[in-house]
Write a protein that holds these residues in place. Structure first.
Motif, PDB file in Angstrom:
ATOM      1  N   CYS B 293       0.821  -1.209   0.000  1.00 55.53           N
ATOM      2  CA  CYS B 293       0.000   0.000   0.000  1.00 55.53           C
ATOM      3  C   CYS B 293       0.861   1.267   0.000  1.00 55.53           C
ATOM      4  O   CYS B 293       0.415   2.319  -0.454  1.00 55.53           O
ATOM      5  CB  CYS B 293      -0.883  -0.074   1.228  1.00 55.53           C
ATOM      6  N   ILE B 294       2.082   1.189   0.514  1.00 57.01           N
ATOM      7  CA  ILE B 294       2.972   2.365   0.465  1.00 57.01           C
ATOM      8  C   ILE B 294       3.844   2.297  -0.785  1.00 57.01           C
ATOM      9  O   ILE B 294       3.988   3.288  -1.514  1.00 57.01           O
ATOM     10  CB  ILE B 294       3.922   2.437   1.687  1.00 57.01           C
ATOM     11  N   ILE B 295       4.424   1.142  -1.035  1.00 57.38           N
ATOM     12  CA  ILE B 295       5.458   1.071  -2.073  1.00 57.38           C
ATOM     13  C   ILE B 295       4.898   1.212  -3.493  1.00 57.38           C
ATOM     14  O   ILE B 295       5.488   1.910  -4.323  1.00 57.38           O
ATOM     15  CB  ILE B 295       6.288  -0.214  -1.886  1.00 57.38           C
ATOM     16  N   VAL B 296       3.762   0.609  -3.768  1.00 53.86           N
ATOM     17  CA  VAL B 296       3.227   0.695  -5.141  1.00 53.86           C
ATOM     18  C   VAL B 296       2.862   2.145  -5.512  1.00 53.86           C
ATOM     19  O   VAL B 296       3.294   2.635  -6.563  1.00 53.86           O
ATOM     20  CB  VAL B 296       2.056  -0.285  -5.350  1.00 53.86           C
ATOM     21  N   PRO B 297       2.119   2.875  -4.660  1.00 60.80           N
ATOM     22  CA  PRO B 297       1.855   4.278  -5.047  1.00 60.80           C
ATOM     23  C   PRO B 297       3.116   5.142  -5.062  1.00 60.80           C
ATOM     24  O   PRO B 297       3.191   6.093  -5.811  1.00 60.80           O
ATOM     25  CB  PRO B 297       0.854   4.771  -4.010  1.00 60.80           C
ATOM     26  N   LEU B 298       4.100   4.765  -4.222  1.00 59.33           N
ATOM     27  CA  LEU B 298       5.373   5.508  -4.264  1.00 59.33           C
ATOM     28  C   LEU B 298       6.030   5.350  -5.639  1.00 59.33           C
ATOM     29  O   LEU B 298       6.643   6.285  -6.158  1.00 59.33           O
ATOM     30  CB  LEU B 298       6.337   4.971  -3.202  1.00 59.33           C
ATOM     31  N   THR B 299       5.885   4.172  -6.219  1.00 58.95           N
ATOM     32  CA  THR B 299       6.447   3.921  -7.551  1.00 58.95           C
ATOM     33  C   THR B 299       5.858   4.891  -8.571  1.00 58.95           C
ATOM     34  O   THR B 299       6.578   5.491  -9.361  1.00 58.95           O
ATOM     35  CB  THR B 299       6.115   2.477  -7.996  1.00 58.95           C
ATOM     36  N   THR B 300       4.531   5.047  -8.533  1.00 60.12           N
ATOM     37  CA  THR B 300       3.875   5.981  -9.462  1.00 60.12           C
ATOM     38  C   THR B 300       4.360   7.402  -9.191  1.00 60.12           C
ATOM     39  O   THR B 300       4.612   8.164 -10.122  1.00 60.12           O
ATOM     40  CB  THR B 300       2.336   5.944  -9.296  1.00 60.12           C
ATOM     41  N   ALA B 301       4.486   7.726  -7.902  1.00 56.88           N
ATOM     42  CA  ALA B 301       4.924   9.083  -7.539  1.00 56.88           C
ATOM     43  C   ALA B 301       6.336   9.345  -8.059  1.00 56.88           C
ATOM     44  O   ALA B 301       6.612  10.410  -8.632  1.00 56.88           O
ATOM     45  CB  ALA B 301       4.872   9.251  -6.022  1.00 56.88           C
ATOM     46  N   TYR B 302       7.223   8.389  -7.902  1.00 55.87           N
ATOM     47  CA  TYR B 302       8.591   8.532  -8.427  1.00 55.87           C
ATOM     48  C   TYR B 302       8.536   8.695  -9.953  1.00 55.87           C
ATOM     49  O   TYR B 302       9.186   9.570 -10.514  1.00 55.87           O
ATOM     50  CB  TYR B 302       9.415   7.278  -8.116  1.00 55.87           C
ATOM     51  N   ALA B 303       7.754   7.821 -10.601  1.00 55.75           N
ATOM     52  CA  ALA B 303       7.717   7.820 -12.071  1.00 55.75           C
ATOM     53  C   ALA B 303       7.179   9.143 -12.613  1.00 55.75           C
ATOM     54  O   ALA B 303       7.720   9.702 -13.567  1.00 55.75           O
ATOM     55  CB  ALA B 303       6.867   6.653 -12.573  1.00 55.75           C
ATOM     56  N   PHE B 304       6.130   9.671 -11.985  1.00 55.09           N
ATOM     57  CA  PHE B 304       5.554  10.929 -12.468  1.00 55.09           C
ATOM     58  C   PHE B 304       6.527  12.092 -12.265  1.00 55.09           C
ATOM     59  O   PHE B 304       6.636  12.974 -13.106  1.00 55.09           O
ATOM     60  CB  PHE B 304       4.214  11.216 -11.760  1.00 55.09           C
ATOM     61  N   SER B 305       7.215  12.101 -11.128  1.00 55.86           N
ATOM     62  CA  SER B 305       8.196  13.166 -10.888  1.00 55.86           C
ATOM     63  C   SER B 305       9.305  13.081 -11.933  1.00 55.86           C
ATOM     64  O   SER B 305       9.774  14.103 -12.437  1.00 55.86           O
ATOM     65  CB  SER B 305       8.802  13.041  -9.499  1.00 55.86           C
TER      66      SER B 305
END
Lengths: 401, 414
Positions: B293-305
């Motif tokens: 629940c933390i790591i998967v959305p963090l992946t999207t956040a990293y990718a978008f940045s």
């Protein structure tokens, strides 16, 4: 101004036959980033052709009848490889934003004018720029991009594979508008308009305010009244009045109609008094206080109301009949206790000018009394506005020119 | 002697510095959806399914190592490289798919937390509080604290070891099944095996390990140790998967119980292994859900940045990494709302996630292959022929796995 997104893939022809399509542009990483060659993707591979004498604006790019493919020099960089999609960093190495498109200024000779780092740059590549613009227009918004001029990029770092800003700022809108205005004054009005379209509204107004008079005049003659009104509503009213006075009557009236009521009243007033030199240089950005008011209250009101002032040093004191009765500067105000009444520390003898005072006399008064802002009053000592030393000097300079 | 001691001390310090990206990404791959897949496969095939553990270690290790090596050598995340090397159009297509896949996986993980809460008799109404708490933890603390929290969650995975212990399995048979094929393998077994590998190696995992390694500021000095850490992570996470599968095999498979999800497994094993085994299994599911629940959305956040070129780091505050944290918040909020909506089918969401994952993976492996073999990016650290073969084989396996999962799910719908 052309965007690389519009040029990429454009058909290249020679003698009516298709040679290939434009793939890349090569430029010199110098203070003046001249675009020297284009890379054409042909059936037999990639060729580089010098750009001299070739127009990029036509529907298809036409090569001269006799042309020769050439090799890429060591000092030439590629738009696709060195600029497009690259990360922009500031001098501290902080990530700022990414290059979404590259702007090419085609006249008098093709140069890299800067980079588009806004969302419109992405929309352009996806072929939906017009759609995005029309959607925004429907909801009453103006599509604004972010343009970063070449002046702000370090060419040396570019050749090392980094798009680095000259400044430390992380926000492009914090780049000094004066610098961008200086750069834009070298462009044609068409190109100037295109770049302004990319800037956020307030930053755009700051840049326009810093353009020289002839550029301002030409710009406002070209742009639509709605856009003009939007810019004018964000700049100093005296500046707005000057610009409006330089426009043909019909256009001027069309723009004034679109201004907010407050701006319209103020600008119309300044235009009405601009028949004299003093009136022309006058602004209505001044602050007045009541003699019975406390210093603390004046300070609070100054904080709340003068944020948008371009310059502010004196508080003018007017009585119940709106007559100018005194003046004090900010230093004097700060020295007072918060509950001291204004009449106790104001200077009652106010040096003022009238609309018919010659500019030279007004300047002499300012020099003699060591003040840099002079209130302009009518015969009843009602304040009409104020003139600043720099505006008076500028008006003399304009006359000399 | 002193010099030699100092040298070893230095090496140990470097080795300790690199610990994080490999182990955390590998464990996060065993998220709530992964736990469900392992549980169902073990309940269906018993110890026989354990034969895929060693291939899983290799596939996960090889693919994650390339992702981490790319980030360390190029000092760029996979998202940066896709945007810079493949152009804006391809990047937009990739990021759109990644967002959709990750959104579905976030929903799966929040759904996993909800199932675990129900197992413990806690009302799912507190779900927004848990997810909100996780978001606040990520925003208000810095990289090191968050990493420690990840490791704390990983410790809870040991619940599976205890759960397996409680199930009193035949340890000899289980260990033998790791290397010695057991009985006949039919088409269904092959399909399930590939599906399990496909559930472990994910598109988001590739993005996460590169962005996270970059955010940890690993340099060339750490390269060798990072490689070891990645393989260690692949080994450890699959060791825990082994215990999970053993627990399920020894209870549900032996007694012929079939299940449809991870929470079913926890409930169904209680009569055979006792309440404690069920509780421990549920605790494992909760941990997997929280980590995913933390790591998967963090992946999207990293990718978008990385796509927009904005600052995006766990070491920066909300003001500086606004897009990063906003992307994280949107996914968590949306995921929580969807999970709490009555009548929402998590099965359809899983179906959509697997479909999009299957579409991304072949392309992603092609990018990995291209970047890892590009001398201008990798210099002397480009892939060896052996790594290329393993990558291609892994890519083919995982792509097939994702497609198999999809086909199975579509078939079950018909």
């Amino acid at each position: 101004m052309l965007y690389f997104a519009e040029l990429s893939g454009k058909q290249v022809v020679n003698g009516g036959k298709t040679v290939g399509s434009l793939w890349d542009l090569l430029f010199l990483a110098t203070g003046q980033p001249l675009v020297t060659k284009m890379n054409i993707r042909t059936q037999d591979g990639m060729i580089s052709v010098p750009l001299a004498g070739i127009s990029l604006t036509e529907r298809a790019i036409t090569l001269p009848q006799v042309y020769a493919a050439t090799v890429v020099s060591n000092n030439e960089l590629s738009v696709r490889e060195h600029l497009l999609d690259q990360q922009i960093i500031d001098i501290k190495g902080n990530k700022v934003v990414r290059v979404n498109d590259v702007a090419i200024q085609e006249k008098p000779y093709p140069v890299v004018a800067g980079v588009d780092v806004g969302v419109l740059g992405i929309a352009r590549w996806m072929g939906v720029e017009q759609f995005v613009n029309s959607v925004l227009a429907r909801i009453g918004k103006n599509a604004k991009g972010n343009f970063l001029s070449w002046e702000n990029i370090q060419p040396v770092e570019l050749s090392r594979g980094k798009v680095m800003l000259k400044q430390e700022e992380t926000k492009l809108t914090k780049l000094p508008p004066e610098d961008l205005a200086d750069h834009l004054e070298r462009l044609s009005v068409r190109n100037l308009t295109k770049i302004l379209d990319l800037l956020p509204s307030e930053y755009e107004a700051d840049v326009v305010q810093n353009l020289n008079v002839s550029h301002q005049k030409n710009l406002f003659r070209t742009i639509k009244p709605r856009h003009a009104a939007q810019i004018l509503s964000l700049i100093d009213h005296d500046e707005a009045a000057d610009i409006l006075l330089s426009l043909p009557l019909r256009k001027r009236e069309a723009i004034i109609k679109l201004l907010s009521e407050e701006s319209r009243t103020s600008v119309s007033y300044l235009m009405s008094v601009s028949t004299t030199d003093i009136g022309n240089a006058m602004t209505n950005e001044y602050f007045q206080a009541d003699p019975e008011e406390t210093a603390g209250n004046v300070r609070r009101r100054i904080k709340a109301r003068t944020e948008s002032f371009s310059s502010f040093s004196y508080v003018y004191v007017v009585n119940k009949r709106s007559e100018l009765t005194g003046v004090f500067d900010l230093h004097e105000l700060i020295l007072q206790d918060m509950d001291t009444r204004v009449y106790r520390f104001m200077t009652p003898n106010v040096i003022a000018a009238s609309l018919t005072t010659p500019v030279s006399l007004a300047l002499k008064k300012m020099a003699k009394y060591k003040i840099h802002t002079l209130p302009v009053t009518d015969e009843k000592r009602h304040i009409l506005g104020v003139v600043m030393m720099e505006d008076l000097v500028e008006s003399i300079q304009e006359k000399l020119v | 002697m002193t010099h030699a001691l100092r040298h070893w001390k230095h090496r140990i310090l470097i080795a300790l510095t690199v610990i994080g990206p490999g182990i955390i990404t590998a464990f996060a791959d065993n998220d709530a959806a992964g736990v469900a897949t392992y549980s169902i496969s073990a309940a269906t095939f018993g110890y026989k399914i354990l034969i895929i553990i060693i291939p899983m270690i290799i596939v996960l290790g090889v693919t994650q190592e390339i992702g981490a090596r790319l980030a360390i050598v190029a000092q760029k995340g996979l998202g940066d490289l896709i945007r810079e090397r493949m152009g804006i159009r391809i990047a937009i297509a990739m990021y759109t798919l990644l967002f959709l896949v990750n959104m579905a996986i976030v929903i799966q993980n929040i759904g996993g937390i909800k199932e675990a809460l129900l197992l413990f008799g806690i009302s799912p109404i507190i779900l927004p509080l848990i997810v909100g708490g996780l978001f606040l933890l990520v925003v208000s603390t810095r990289y090191r604290t968050i990493e420690r929290f990840f490791f704390l969650l990983i410790l809870f995975y040991s619940a599976y070891i205890l759960s397996a212990w409680q199930a009193q399995p035949d340890w000899g048979a289980a260990l033998r099944a790791l290397i010695v094929p057991q009985g006949q393998y039919d088409r269904n077994f092959l399909f399930t095996s590939i599906a399990v590998i496909g559930a472990t190696v994910t598109a988001w995992g590739q993005f996460f390990i590169s962005s996270y390694a970059k955010d940890k500021r690993l340099t060339m000095e750490h390269l060798t140790y990072n490689r070891l850490e990645v393989y260690l992570g692949a080994f450890l996470t699959n060791a825990f998967s082994f215990f999970l599968m053993v627990a399920v095999s020894a209870t549900l498979f032996v007694n012929g119980i079939t299940i449809t999800g991870a929470s079913d497994a926890a409930t169904a094993m209680v009569p055979f292994a006792g309440a404690l085994a069920g509780i421990l299994f549920g605790a494992g599911l909760l941990t997997a859900g929280l980590l995913g629940c933390i790591i998967v959305p963090l992946t999207t956040a990293y990718a978008f940045s990385e796509f927009f070129g904005y600052s995006g780091s766990l070491d920066e505050d909300f003001q500086k990494s606004r897009l990063f944290y906003t992307t994280l918040l949107i996914q968590l909020a949306l995921g929580t709302c969807i999970v709490l909506l009555p009548g929402v089918s998590l099965f359809n969401i899983t179906l959509a996630a697997n479909f999009a994952n299957g579409m991304i993976l072949p392309v992603l492996f092609y990018f990995l292959y291209r970047f890892a073999n590009n001398e201008r990016i990798m210099g002397e650290h480009k892939n060896t022929p052996m790594q290329n073969w393993l990558l291609l084989l892994s890519g083919a396996c995982i792509t097939a796995g994702s497609l198999v999962v999809l086909i199975q799910q579509v078939q079950s719908l018909l």
